[in-house]
Design a protein around this motif. Sequence first.
Motif, mmCIF file in Angstrom:
data_model
loop_
_atom_site.group_PDB
_atom_site.id
_atom_site.type_symbol
_atom_site.label_atom_id
_atom_site.label_comp_id
_atom_site.label_asym_id
_atom_site.label_seq_id
_atom_site.Cartn_x
_atom_site.Cartn_y
_atom_site.Cartn_z
ATOM 1 N N ASN A 87 11.426 -17.174 7.196
ATOM 2 C CA ASN A 87 11.149 -18.575 7.526
ATOM 3 C C ASN A 87 11.946 -19.541 6.659
ATOM 4 O O ASN A 87 12.143 -20.694 7.041
ATOM 5 C CB ASN A 87 9.652 -18.876 7.392
ATOM 6 C CG ASN A 87 8.824 -18.105 8.386
ATOM 7 O OD1 ASN A 87 9.295 -17.772 9.476
ATOM 8 N ND2 ASN A 87 7.592 -17.806 8.026
ATOM 9 N N GLN A 88 12.377 -19.093 5.488
ATOM 10 C CA GLN A 88 13.212 -19.911 4.596
ATOM 11 C C GLN A 88 14.671 -19.476 4.628
ATOM 12 O O GLN A 88 15.474 -19.908 3.814
ATOM 13 C CB GLN A 88 12.701 -19.830 3.145
ATOM 14 C CG GLN A 88 11.413 -20.563 2.892
ATOM 15 C CD GLN A 88 10.209 -19.728 3.319
ATOM 16 O OE1 GLN A 88 10.219 -18.512 3.194
ATOM 17 N NE2 GLN A 88 9.198 -20.388 3.831
ATOM 18 N N GLY A 89 15.014 -18.581 5.558
ATOM 19 C CA GLY A 89 16.378 -18.074 5.639
ATOM 20 C C GLY A 89 16.760 -17.221 4.444
ATOM 21 O O GLY A 89 17.925 -17.167 4.062
ATOM 22 N N PHE A 90 15.772 -16.525 3.839
ATOM 23 C CA PHE A 90 16.035 -15.764 2.628
ATOM 24 C C PHE A 90 15.505 -14.338 2.704
ATOM 25 O O PHE A 90 15.272 -13.698 1.686
ATOM 26 C CB PHE A 90 15.419 -16.501 1.425
ATOM 27 C CG PHE A 90 16.355 -16.634 0.250
ATOM 28 C CD1 PHE A 90 17.500 -17.406 0.340
ATOM 29 C CD2 PHE A 90 16.090 -15.998 -0.936
ATOM 30 C CE1 PHE A 90 18.361 -17.530 -0.738
ATOM 31 C CE2 PHE A 90 16.940 -16.114 -2.026
ATOM 32 C CZ PHE A 90 18.078 -16.886 -1.919
ATOM 33 N N ASN A 91 15.309 -13.825 3.901
ATOM 34 C CA ASN A 91 14.823 -12.450 4.065
ATOM 35 C C ASN A 91 15.893 -11.440 3.650
ATOM 36 O O ASN A 91 17.044 -11.558 4.044
ATOM 37 C CB ASN A 91 14.408 -12.199 5.518
ATOM 38 C CG ASN A 91 13.746 -10.862 5.690
ATOM 39 O OD1 ASN A 91 12.796 -10.543 4.997
ATOM 40 N ND2 ASN A 91 14.258 -10.065 6.622
ATOM 41 N N ASP A 92 15.514 -10.478 2.827
ATOM 42 C CA ASP A 92 16.415 -9.421 2.357
ATOM 43 C C ASP A 92 17.682 -9.998 1.707
ATOM 44 O O ASP A 92 18.787 -9.511 1.922
ATOM 45 C CB ASP A 92 16.782 -8.477 3.489
ATOM 46 C CG ASP A 92 15.597 -7.665 3.983
ATOM 47 O OD1 ASP A 92 14.594 -7.569 3.270
ATOM 48 O OD2 ASP A 92 15.675 -7.129 5.115
#
Length: 123
Positions: free
Chosen positions: A110-115
């Motif tokens: 949701n914050q563009g910071f997955n993995d």
Amino acid sequence: MRKSRTRRTLAALGTTTAAMGIAFSGLMTGTAQAAIGDCPSNRFCLWQHSDYSGRGVPFTGRANAPAGFNDAASSVYNNTNTTWCIFSDANYGGSHRTIGPGGRSRDLANQGFNDVTSSARPC
């Protein structure tokens, strides 16, 4: 005599570890419902999957992601009274996201910071 020597050795190791800035404090495991409760007080915690599931990593201070956890975090809980930053690169470089005291994200996508997370520290 032997017990006191062991205690002194353990105390010295703890002091050395803290002085070196090594802040990774073990792994956590748990179900999605219980995992956020597994983040100890005064720790900043990352989980491998969304909804605080999969392998979890608690931090006490600045650190690069431990082996096998680089670019693997999908949820986060800041169980401290300090604002923390997570960074896309090792050694606190690249883009970052800020998580305030008590802040959490059940899905870093949701914050563009997955993995993406490679390091974390108090901001």
